[in-house]
Design an enzyme around this catalytic site. Structure first.
Site, short mmCIF file in Angstrom:
data_model
loop_
_atom_site.label_atom_id
_atom_site.label_comp_id
_atom_site.label_asym_id
_atom_site.label_seq_id
_atom_site.Cartn_x
_atom_site.Cartn_y
_atom_site.Cartn_z
N SER A 192 -44.63 -50.17 -8.19
CA SER A 192 -44.22 -48.88 -8.79
C SER A 192 -44.87 -48.74 -10.15
O SER A 192 -44.75 -49.63 -10.99
CB SER A 192 -42.71 -48.83 -8.99
OG SER A 192 -42.05 -48.97 -7.75
N ARG B 107 -34.74 -52.54 -14.52
CA ARG B 107 -36.15 -52.88 -14.82
C ARG B 107 -36.34 -53.17 -16.31
O ARG B 107 -37.36 -52.81 -16.90
CB ARG B 107 -37.09 -51.75 -14.42
CG ARG B 107 -37.28 -51.57 -12.93
CD ARG B 107 -37.91 -52.80 -12.29
NE ARG B 107 -38.36 -52.51 -10.94
CZ ARG B 107 -37.56 -52.46 -9.87
NH1 ARG B 107 -36.27 -52.73 -10.01
NH2 ARG B 107 -38.06 -52.18 -8.68
N GLU C 179 -43.77 -48.41 -15.61
CA GLU C 179 -42.98 -49.61 -15.35
C GLU C 179 -43.75 -50.88 -15.71
O GLU C 179 -43.20 -51.76 -16.34
CB GLU C 179 -42.55 -49.63 -13.89
CG GLU C 179 -41.44 -50.60 -13.65
CD GLU C 179 -41.71 -51.48 -12.47
OE1 GLU C 179 -40.77 -51.88 -11.82
OE2 GLU C 179 -42.88 -51.78 -12.20
#
Ligand code: EPU
Length: 351
Positions: A238, A164, A333
């Site tokens: 998320s 990520r 995130e």
């Protein structure tokens, strides 16, 4: 190209947060993108780039020029044997691109079906799901330097991909406007079934018979069952990354919590399931002040009208609870724009 003043960004972010852009423009091609950047430079405006708005938290108004990328188009630019290179405009919808490829028998993206957002945003956070990360299908991207308007091609090695993560979230943050991405696909199916939940969903099909179409259908079903549709329940997927800890740390935690959920990570580290930590800390399904934790997936925070301040307050509380119980720090995130998540921390601490 139409540069507008004082534009409401609520329709342009999947958390449906109300924030205003002092200047807003949607650019449809590279020439328009360059012209918009010239305008920002001439008026000394900070630039914020929006794709689908599905991985941002608009925590306040954006004082400069917000550019929405509407650059379309897909072109097969190279073909050798089974291998295909497809160049895709940054403004194309990611999932539509997955479907477009699948329909043509160009495989490789099926595990990444139904991820919200645009193609141009995909490399920024190196989108990943069900055992595949974008970087493994990535060849190169074209970008414009926000400061100068110069174009540059970034090969895979230039992008600093991680879990990520990429250069575009770190050292290259706010420096580049991505205009196109070239993907590596194949006419030969190579199903990836390493993710336990995906393999379980396809348990009825013998391994040798599993096709990319099976995988795409299973991924779509898994996502629909667990993740709220942002069109109905505003969210940004998320909200936290899965924390990566040392093998030693993971072992110690597993002794205290025998059902701890872990996945192997790069360099011998261990990825913990943040959703599990949050659920164990008692936050799954919690709803208050118009925000909440999704009841099917504890990693997803939802906005039911409470707004950015309530959402970030909830996120900070969850983080503190997880630190308290497990000694592990969760990091957001999505990108927080318009205010800094730390600044919110400071303000909260001062109250
Ligand atoms: N789990 C819980 N409680 C929950 C949900 C999950 O304990 O409420 C546990 C389950 O045991 C499960 C494990 O956590 O086995 C992992 O859950 P899941 O398969 O739902 O995946 P995740 O780790 O929570 C990550 C990505 C998702 C991606 C899925 C599937 C991150 C931050 N998130 O979630 O990506 O779709 O894996 O690969 O890496 C996103 O980035 O926005 C996103 C949705």
């Amino acid at each position: 190209m139409d540069i507008q003043r004082d534009v409401e960004l609520r329709p342009h972010n999947s958390l449906a947060l109300a924030a205003r852009a002092a200047y807003f423009v949607r650019v449809e091609n590279v020439v328009e993108a360059r012209a918009a950047l010239d305008f920002a430079r001439a008026h000394r405006l900070a630039v914020a780039v929006l794709g689908g708005g599905s991985n941002v938290v608009l925590a306040g108004d954006l004082p400069g020029l917000t550019l929405q990328i509407g650059i379309r188009g897909r072109a097969l630019i190279a073909e050798r044997g089974d291998a295909i290179h497809l160049e895709v405009g940054a403004g194309e919808d990611w999932h539509q691109t997955v479907e477009y490829c699948l329909a043509r028998g160009w495989y490789g993206l099926e595990n990444l079906a139904l991820i919200p957002g645009t193609v141009g945003a995909a490399p920024i956070q190196n989108i990943g799901a069900y055992g595949v990360e974008l970087e493994s299908r990535f060849v190169a991207l074209e970008a414009i330097a926000i400061a100068t308007g110069a174009t540059r091609r970034f090969a895979h090695a230039d992008c600093g991909f991680g879990y990520r993560d990429s250069l575009f979230k770190g050292a290259g943050r706010d420096a580049w406007l991505i205009t196109s991405v070239t993907l590596a696909l194949s006419r030969r199916p190579a199903p990836v079934l390493t993710y336990p939940a995906l393999r379980a969903a396809l348990a009825a099909v013998p391994a040798a018979e599993i096709t990319p179409e099976h995988i795409a259908a299973a991924v779509v079903a898994l996502r629909r069952a667990r993740l709220p549709d942002p069109a109905r329940v505003p969210n940004a997927g998320s909200f936290f990354k899965n924390p990566v800890v040392s093998a030693e740390r993971a072992r110690a935690l597993a002794i205290r919590f025998p059902d701890l959920v872990t996945f192997p990570a790069a360099d011998g580290g261990v990825k913990l399931a943040a959703a599990w930590l949050i659920e164990r800390a008692g936050w799954k399904g919690v709803a208050r002040a118009g925000v909440g934790v999704h009841d099917q997936q504890a990693l997803v925070l939802v906005n039911r009208g409470g707004g950015a301040a309530a959402l970030l307050a909830l996120a900070r509380e969850i983080r503190a609870a997880v630190v308290d119980q497990f000694g592990v720090e969760l990091e957001p995130e999505p990108r927080v724009l318009g205010a800094d998540w730390q600044a919110h921390d400071d303000r909260a601490a001062a109250l």
